[in-house]
Write an enzyme that holds these catalytic residues in place. Structure first.
Site, PDB file in Angstrom:
ATOM      1  N   ASP A 114       0.807  -1.092   0.176  1.00 24.66           N
ATOM      2  CA  ASP A 114       0.101   0.059  -0.107  1.00 24.66           C
ATOM      3  C   ASP A 114       0.828   1.293   0.033  1.00 24.66           C
ATOM      4  O   ASP A 114       1.532   1.477   0.904  1.00 24.66           O
ATOM      5  CB  ASP A 114      -0.774   0.019   1.332  1.00 24.66           C
ATOM      6  CG  ASP A 114      -2.228   0.594   1.091  1.00 24.66           C
ATOM      7  OD1 ASP A 114      -2.503   1.306  -0.029  1.00 24.66           O
ATOM      8  OD2 ASP A 114      -2.796   0.878   2.032  1.00 24.66           O
ATOM      9  N   GLU A 117     -13.955   1.427  -1.151  1.00 25.03           N
ATOM     10  CA  GLU A 117     -14.464   1.658   0.283  1.00 25.03           C
ATOM     11  C   GLU A 117     -15.781   2.233   0.510  1.00 25.03           C
ATOM     12  O   GLU A 117     -15.643   3.634   0.301  1.00 25.03           O
ATOM     13  CB  GLU A 117     -12.984   1.939   1.068  1.00 25.03           C
ATOM     14  CG  GLU A 117     -13.126   2.075   2.464  1.00 25.03           C
ATOM     15  CD  GLU A 117     -11.857   2.116   3.073  1.00 25.03           C
ATOM     16  OE1 GLU A 117     -10.755   2.187   2.661  1.00 25.03           O
ATOM     17  OE2 GLU A 117     -11.798   2.439   4.599  1.00 25.03           O
TER      18      GLU A 117
HETATM   19  O1  KIV Z   1      -4.875  -0.198   4.472  1.00 22.08           O
HETATM   20  C1  KIV Z   1      -5.692  -0.793   4.355  1.00 22.08           C
HETATM   21  O2  KIV Z   1      -5.956  -1.854   5.108  1.00 22.08           O
HETATM   22  C2  KIV Z   1      -6.621  -0.750   3.160  1.00 22.08           C
HETATM   23  C3  KIV Z   1      -7.874  -1.640   3.301  1.00 22.08           C
HETATM   24  C4  KIV Z   1      -8.760  -1.016   4.276  1.00 22.08           C
HETATM   25  C5  KIV Z   1      -8.487  -1.546   1.870  1.00 22.08           C
HETATM   26  O3  KIV Z   1      -6.246   0.123   2.299  1.00 22.08           O
END
Ligand code: KIV
Length: 280
Positions: free
Chosen positions: A82, A181
């Protein structure tokens, strides 16, 4: 089977996709062994592991540290790093460099990027660099202050139309999937029908092509706040508290360690040890 970006794309309309978060080796190992398709090393690590009050407070070095632990455990799942808030603040070139770190340093197969004002140019450049990107629209926690806070998005027609356009643009740029989301279930259905790439919902209802949850929420390991869309499949926190309390009480009472937890020395060796007063 090693799950690839193409496998994820190929499941659209065939079977639902599964994704969970993980930030460390033991949980990533369990998630992978359970046959979950995708593991997200989410910036939610900030809230559920690091005790921070915002995902914007986690940086690249922490994300790479956690992603490395996850990829060490991975055998089958597609691991997605991420992109944290800091990773795209400077310029798109720096964002590409940071995306590349997830792939080359941490061993991830793809990155996820939340929607923000200039995300299209950043997404375009990352994809052009040969890196697979998962988009993320609707409630985007990194820029929640710009979208009215932590609220369901797309509840009126104009907001909904904006989200449909964002989804279409990210697909056009070449994203291989899209997180939705906190959007109404019927809007998620429209977006899912419109796109050729799979949608992965969190608080977006049952019509998405797949679902994602934060694993700490699912396991009852994060107690500060539980969003409406979370289902706790098990409540581990009280079980862990009970175990810790039992350990404490047994140590104080002298019941732990018991003989079966101890190592022995032969009596003849014990006799050969000089009197402890003679040893300095
Ligand atoms: O950081 C995370 O866990 C997310 C999810 C909620 C999709 O972006």
């Amino acid at each position: 089977m090693d799950i690839t970006v193409n496998d994820v794309l190929a499941q659209k309309g065939k079977r639902k996709l599964t994704m969970l978060t993980a930030y460390d080796y033991p949980l990533a190992d369990l998630v992978d062994k359970a046959g979950i398709d995708m593991i997200l090393v989410g910036d939610s690590v900030a809230n559920v592991v690091l005790g921070l009050d915002s995902t914007t407070k986690v940086g690249m070095s922490e994300m790479i540290h956690h992603a490395k632990a996850v990829t060490r455990a991975r055998k089958h799942a597609l691991v997605i790093g991420d992109m944290p808030y800091e990773s795209y603040q400077l310029n798109p070139e720096e964002a590409v460099k940071n995306a590349r770190r997830f792939i080359e340093e941490a061993g991830c197969a793809a990155v996820k990027l939340e929607w923000f004002d200039d995300c299209l140019e950043v997404t375009r450049q990352i994809i052009q660099a040969g890196i697979a990107v998962m988009g993320h629209i609707g409630l985007t926690p990194q820029t929640a202050d710009k979208i009215g806070g932590f609220k369901v998005q797309g509840k009126d027609a104009s907001q909904a139309e904006r989200l449909i356009r964002q989804a279409a643009e990210l697909e056009r740029l070449g994203c291989f999937s899209l997180v939705l989301e906190c959007v109404p279930d019927k809007l998620a259905q429209i977006i899912t029908r419109k796109l050729r790439i799979p949608t992965i919902g969190i608080g977006a209802g049952p019509y998405c092509d797949g679902q994602v949850l934060v694993t700490h929420d699912l396991l009852g390991l994060f107690q500060r706040f539980t969003p409406k869309f979370v289902k706790k499949y098990v409540d581990l926190s009280p079980l862990i508290s009970q175990a810790i309390e039992k350990y404490k009480n047994e140590v104080i009472a002298g019941d732990f360690p018991a003989p079966e937890h101890c190592f022995s020395i032969k009596e003849e060796e014990l006799k050969k040890i000089p009197d402890e007063k003679e040893i300095n």
